[in-house]
Scaffold this motif. Sequence first.
Motif, PDB file in Angstrom:
ATOM      1  N   GLY A 154       0.785  -1.227   0.000  1.00  0.00           N
ATOM      2  CA  GLY A 154       0.000   0.000   0.000  1.00  0.00           C
ATOM      3  C   GLY A 154       0.816   1.276   0.000  1.00  0.00           C
ATOM      4  O   GLY A 154       0.263   2.361   0.093  1.00  0.00           O
ATOM      5  N   ARG A 155       2.136   1.153  -0.113  1.00  0.00           N
ATOM      6  CA  ARG A 155       2.995   2.332  -0.104  1.00  0.00           C
ATOM      7  C   ARG A 155       3.564   2.592  -1.496  1.00  0.00           C
ATOM      8  O   ARG A 155       3.702   1.671  -2.305  1.00  0.00           O
ATOM      9  N   SER A 156       3.938   3.851  -1.735  1.00  0.00           N
ATOM     10  CA  SER A 156       4.669   4.200  -2.948  1.00  0.00           C
ATOM     11  C   SER A 156       6.148   4.037  -2.644  1.00  0.00           C
ATOM     12  O   SER A 156       6.674   4.659  -1.712  1.00  0.00           O
ATOM     13  N   VAL A 157       6.828   3.194  -3.420  1.00  0.00           N
ATOM     14  CA  VAL A 157       8.191   2.769  -3.078  1.00  0.00           C
ATOM     15  C   VAL A 157       9.140   3.007  -4.245  1.00  0.00           C
ATOM     16  O   VAL A 157       8.860   2.618  -5.383  1.00  0.00           O
ATOM     17  N   SER A 158      10.273   3.634  -3.955  1.00  0.00           N
ATOM     18  CA  SER A 158      11.323   3.821  -4.971  1.00  0.00           C
ATOM     19  C   SER A 158      12.275   2.639  -4.940  1.00  0.00           C
ATOM     20  O   SER A 158      12.666   2.169  -3.865  1.00  0.00           O
ATOM     21  N   CYS A 159      12.666   2.176  -6.101  1.00  0.00           N
ATOM     22  CA  CYS A 159      13.660   1.107  -6.198  1.00  0.00           C
ATOM     23  C   CYS A 159      14.610   1.448  -7.342  1.00  0.00           C
ATOM     24  O   CYS A 159      14.315   2.308  -8.180  1.00  0.00           O
ATOM     25  N   HIS A 160      15.731   0.783  -7.362  1.00  0.00           N
ATOM     26  CA  HIS A 160      16.677   0.997  -8.460  1.00  0.00           C
ATOM     27  C   HIS A 160      16.001   0.603  -9.766  1.00  0.00           C
ATOM     28  O   HIS A 160      15.271  -0.395  -9.831  1.00  0.00           O
ATOM     29  N   VAL A 161      16.237   1.385 -10.802  1.00  0.00           N
ATOM     30  CA  VAL A 161      15.566   1.151 -12.079  1.00  0.00           C
ATOM     31  C   VAL A 161      15.840  -0.250 -12.613  1.00  0.00           C
ATOM     32  O   VAL A 161      14.991  -0.866 -13.262  1.00  0.00           O
ATOM     33  N   GLY A 162      17.022  -0.790 -12.312  1.00  0.00           N
ATOM     34  CA  GLY A 162      17.352  -2.135 -12.778  1.00  0.00           C
ATOM     35  C   GLY A 162      16.652  -3.237 -12.003  1.00  0.00           C
ATOM     36  O   GLY A 162      16.654  -4.398 -12.424  1.00  0.00           O
ATOM     37  N   HIS A 163      16.049  -2.883 -10.859  1.00  0.00           N
ATOM     38  CA  HIS A 163      15.370  -3.878 -10.026  1.00  0.00           C
ATOM     39  C   HIS A 163      13.857  -3.861 -10.196  1.00  0.00           C
ATOM     40  O   HIS A 163      13.174  -4.750  -9.701  1.00  0.00           O
ATOM     41  N   GLN A 164      13.339  -2.855 -10.882  1.00  0.00           N
ATOM     42  CA  GLN A 164      11.892  -2.635 -10.868  1.00  0.00           C
ATOM     43  C   GLN A 164      11.089  -3.827 -11.388  1.00  0.00           C
ATOM     44  O   GLN A 164      10.141  -4.272 -10.744  1.00  0.00           O
ATOM     45  N   ARG A 165      11.478  -4.338 -12.550  1.00  0.00           N
ATOM     46  CA  ARG A 165      10.695  -5.432 -13.138  1.00  0.00           C
ATOM     47  C   ARG A 165      10.689  -6.662 -12.226  1.00  0.00           C
ATOM     48  O   ARG A 165       9.650  -7.287 -12.006  1.00  0.00           O
TER      49      ARG A 165
ATOM     50  N   LEU B  32      11.274  -6.835  -8.922  1.00  0.00           N
ATOM     51  CA  LEU B  32      10.531  -6.589  -7.690  1.00  0.00           C
ATOM     52  C   LEU B  32       9.029  -6.533  -7.945  1.00  0.00           C
ATOM     53  O   LEU B  32       8.230  -6.964  -7.113  1.00  0.00           O
ATOM     54  N   ALA B  33       8.642  -6.008  -9.107  1.00  0.00           N
ATOM     55  CA  ALA B  33       7.214  -5.939  -9.443  1.00  0.00           C
ATOM     56  C   ALA B  33       6.615  -7.336  -9.560  1.00  0.00           C
ATOM     57  O   ALA B  33       5.463  -7.566  -9.163  1.00  0.00           O
ATOM     58  N   ASP B  34       7.387  -8.272 -10.095  1.00  0.00           N
ATOM     59  CA  ASP B  34       6.920  -9.663 -10.182  1.00  0.00           C
ATOM     60  C   ASP B  34       6.800 -10.286  -8.796  1.00  0.00           C
ATOM     61  O   ASP B  34       5.873 -11.055  -8.520  1.00  0.00           O
ATOM     62  N   LEU B  35       7.759  -9.969  -7.922  1.00  0.00           N
ATOM     63  CA  LEU B  35       7.764 -10.548  -6.578  1.00  0.00           C
ATOM     64  C   LEU B  35       6.674  -9.963  -5.689  1.00  0.00           C
ATOM     65  O   LEU B  35       6.033 -10.678  -4.917  1.00  0.00           O
ATOM     66  N   TYR B  36       6.483  -8.644  -5.791  1.00  0.00           N
ATOM     67  CA  TYR B  36       5.578  -7.946  -4.879  1.00  0.00           C
ATOM     68  C   TYR B  36       4.553  -7.120  -5.661  1.00  0.00           C
ATOM     69  O   TYR B  36       4.616  -5.882  -5.693  1.00  0.00           O
ATOM     70  N   PRO B  37       3.595  -7.771  -6.307  1.00  0.00           N
ATOM     71  CA  PRO B  37       2.612  -7.041  -7.130  1.00  0.00           C
ATOM     72  C   PRO B  37       1.728  -6.099  -6.308  1.00  0.00           C
ATOM     73  O   PRO B  37       1.113  -5.186  -6.865  1.00  0.00           O
ATOM     74  N   GLU B  38       1.690  -6.292  -4.990  1.00  0.00           N
ATOM     75  CA  GLU B  38       0.854  -5.444  -4.139  1.00  0.00           C
ATOM     76  C   GLU B  38       1.531  -4.126  -3.779  1.00  0.00           C
ATOM     77  O   GLU B  38       0.913  -3.248  -3.151  1.00  0.00           O
ATOM     78  N   VAL B  39       2.802  -3.960  -4.187  1.00  0.00           N
ATOM     79  CA  VAL B  39       3.561  -2.752  -3.864  1.00  0.00           C
ATOM     80  C   VAL B  39       3.566  -1.806  -5.064  1.00  0.00           C
ATOM     81  O   VAL B  39       3.771  -2.240  -6.206  1.00  0.00           O
ATOM     82  N   SER B  40       3.352  -0.531  -4.815  1.00  0.00           N
ATOM     83  CA  SER B  40       3.370   0.479  -5.877  1.00  0.00           C
ATOM     84  C   SER B  40       4.807   0.968  -6.068  1.00  0.00           C
ATOM     85  O   SER B  40       5.273   1.844  -5.342  1.00  0.00           O
ATOM     86  N   LEU B  41       5.499   0.398  -7.035  1.00  0.00           N
ATOM     87  CA  LEU B  41       6.907   0.711  -7.269  1.00  0.00           C
ATOM     88  C   LEU B  41       7.062   1.874  -8.242  1.00  0.00           C
ATOM     89  O   LEU B  41       6.297   2.008  -9.190  1.00  0.00           O
ATOM     90  N   ASN B  42       8.076   2.714  -7.994  1.00  0.00           N
ATOM     91  CA  ASN B  42       8.415   3.771  -8.938  1.00  0.00           C
ATOM     92  C   ASN B  42       9.938   3.844  -9.073  1.00  0.00           C
ATOM     93  O   ASN B  42      10.664   3.210  -8.305  1.00  0.00           O
ATOM     94  N   THR B  43      10.406   4.579 -10.059  1.00  0.00           N
ATOM     95  CA  THR B  43      11.855   4.712 -10.270  1.00  0.00           C
ATOM     96  C   THR B  43      12.317   6.140  -9.967  1.00  0.00           C
ATOM     97  O   THR B  43      13.246   6.646 -10.581  1.00  0.00           O
TER      98      THR B  43
END
Length: 322
Positions: free
Chosen positions: A126-137, A139-150
């Motif tokens: 339920g949070r907006s989370v920054s991750c390294h651009v190379g990790h986004q895809r 992490l998105a597969d692992l944690y679909p419930e997290v709102s990831l951004n770069t």
Amino acid sequence: MAVLRRVPEKIEFCFLLTEGYSQMSLTLMLEILREANRILGDERYMITLVADDPRVRAVNPEVRSLAEIDGRAESAVLALVGGSSVITGCSERVAAFIRQQQRRGACLMAIEGGVGVLGALGMLRGRSVSCHVGHQRYLADLYPEVSLNTNLFSVSDGVYSCAGGVATVDMLFDLVERFTPSVYEELCVRLAVDQPRSGTVAQRNVVQRRYSGLGQGLVDAIELMEANIDEVLSITEIADHCSISKRQLERLFKKHLAQSPSQFYLQLRLKRARNRILNSTSPVLDVAYSCGFAAPTHFSRCYKAFFGISPKKDRQSLLAAC
């Protein structure tokens, strides 16, 4: 939005270091806090370095064992410092410590690969989370419930997340401005920072820029390889993640890069390994494991074949030149 309900007189920063943590990210954050203390003329920011992994503690005598402080520590900020590889789990002791600090009201902070740990513990839902651009895809597969951004960094409901590297400077300036706003301007002057970047600034996607126009499947595959240096994926797994066949992926690499996916992946891991050999004091064995090599002898052979020198001698030659 305030990070803490009440800023304490002494602001305890606990840096929890994972295996393969970024020394650059850690050093940048420590220097900002130490300079803030010098401006304040007081040890307002209290710093503790801690790790559960004995190999991390062996490199730096200042790093304390988690067992030493477990149960007694009450941090204002708990910073989970990761590195260039995604971390998707932790020991039960580390998990219990993180949860304990959160219950006690600590502001949590996840840097680079450390984002994966908080995701695995369910603390990013339920949070907006920054991750390294190379990790986004990945992490998105692992944690679909997290709102990831770069973005460079984000702060969402008491949790900071950061891409790592120089972005940690921008994140720490944001946090210092919240905790001790009186030192902010002087801190910028002393550290020759014209204007810290906002957390909403997007990261530059180097892979996208370098390989744009060569097919999205190829770009996706390279990003996935970049995000999985320590735990090597098979080419079939990479192709499946990119929704193309293994044969099609091999054709893309052969056509545009004149090598197979396996060769490219190996060279990527070796380049990452050399960066760690030359820019850290980690034992060669640990570097080998952190870059996906199960056998140290195989690592040394591949390293020498690619760079023309063994990892041990490569490090020695750098030290001799200093």
